[in-house]
Design a protein around this motif. Structure first.
Motif, short mmCIF file in Angstrom:
data_model
loop_
_atom_site.label_atom_id
_atom_site.label_comp_id
_atom_site.label_asym_id
_atom_site.label_seq_id
_atom_site.Cartn_x
_atom_site.Cartn_y
_atom_site.Cartn_z
N LEU A 1 0.83 -1.20 0.00
CA LEU A 1 0.00 0.00 0.00
C LEU A 1 0.87 1.25 0.00
O LEU A 1 0.60 2.21 -0.74
CB LEU A 1 -0.93 0.00 1.22
N SER A 2 1.93 1.26 0.81
CA SER A 2 2.85 2.40 0.86
C SER A 2 3.48 2.65 -0.51
O SER A 2 3.61 3.79 -0.95
CB SER A 2 3.95 2.17 1.90
N LEU A 3 3.88 1.56 -1.17
CA LEU A 3 4.48 1.67 -2.49
C LEU A 3 3.49 2.26 -3.49
O LEU A 3 3.83 3.16 -4.26
CB LEU A 3 4.95 0.29 -2.96
N LEU A 4 2.26 1.78 -3.43
CA LEU A 4 1.23 2.30 -4.33
C LEU A 4 0.96 3.78 -4.05
O LEU A 4 0.87 4.59 -4.97
CB LEU A 4 -0.05 1.49 -4.17
N MET A 5 0.82 4.13 -2.78
CA MET A 5 0.55 5.51 -2.40
C MET A 5 1.67 6.46 -2.83
O MET A 5 1.43 7.62 -3.15
CB MET A 5 0.33 5.61 -0.88
N ALA A 6 2.90 5.94 -2.82
CA ALA A 6 4.05 6.77 -3.19
C ALA A 6 4.16 6.97 -4.69
O ALA A 6 4.88 7.87 -5.15
CB ALA A 6 5.33 6.13 -2.67
#
Length: 265
Positions: free
Chosen positions: A158-163
């Protein structure tokens, strides 16, 4: 796209604990470059990331993004230019908020708009579901789940996607698979390769895992004692192995890496 010009950073200057964290760093990433960064603990890798992100300021030198000098631009002002994923899966998300709220917050930060003004609209929810579906983890069906209940791998995905889903100018990956178990680390590595390849994001990735550094990206740099001591182009990188990298380090510095984590493969 990203240029560091003769950058220096000293901690505790003038004291007995003075440490030269970075010295004479000259680094350029062209649009679409994916550069992996390796080195033992204390080499200056995290300091480099913090300077680019604006969390720290260089003592000497300048930092340019998209041809603009951002050296004195505060961290929150760089948020629209930079996406970052940290080593700790909990660092890039708000655990008490839902998946869709986290994504709305990331979107508003990148667009420099108030989260409370944007909220989670119908159109945004459709966008979030579409983006989450690309992960292949079923998170698009859990939009209202609290992020604190996700596994470490799910939170890091999720963090990767949000970034990345707001298409920043620069993506910083700071040992973003180091805290995960091997299977989850492999999953996030695959997702990283897939997302960066699809979006053509200019990316700088720090890792202790030499094999990962060889497998990902089109360029590689090795750091030691605050300096870049070795660089490999795309063509040179394809010919490298972990053993050759270790040999290169020993040839340049005449020693071993200080930390066993640096030679994980």
């Amino acid at each position: 796209m990203l240029r560091l010009n003769d950058v220096y950073k000293v901690f505790n200057e003038g004291s007995v604990d003075e440490k030269m964290a970075l010295q004479s760093i000259n680094l350029t990433l062209e649009e679409g470059d994916f550069v992996t960064v390796i080195g033992s603990n204390g080499a200056g890798k995290s300091t480099l990331m913090n300077l680019i992100a604006g969390h720290l300021a260089p003592d000497v030198g300048t930092i340019d993004i998209n041809g603009n000098n951002v050296t004195n631009l505060p961290e929150h002002e760089r948020a629209k230019l930079i996406g970052r994923v940290f080593q700790d899966p909990q660092a890039g998300t708000a655990p008490s908020m839902t998946i869709e709220e986290n994504m709305a917050m990331a979107y508003s930060r990148a667009k420099r708009r108030s989260f409370f003004r944007i909220g989670v609209t119908k159109n945004r929810r459709a966008l979030f579901k579409e983006q989450l579906a690309s992960l292949g983890m079923g998170l698009e069906d859990r939009l209202t789940a609290k992020v604190g209940f996700l596994s470490g791998g799910e939170r890091q995905a999720l963090s990767l996607l949000m970034a990345t889903f707001t298409n920043p100018s620069i993506l910083l990956l700071d040992e973003h698979t180091a805290a995960l178990d091997p299977s989850r680390a492999e999953l996030i590595t695959d997702k990283t390769r897939e997302i960066v390849s699809k979006t053509k994001l200019t990316t700088l990735m720090v890792t202790h895992n030499m094999q990962q550094a060889l497998d990902l990206g089109n360029r590689l740099i090795m750091m030691d004692k605050g300096q870049v001591i070795f660089e490999a182009t795309a063509a040179e990188k394809r010919k490298l192995t972990v053993e050759k990298l270790l040999s290169e380090f020993q040839k340049i510095r005449g020693g071993q890496f200080a930390d066993d984590r640096a030679v994980l493969s």
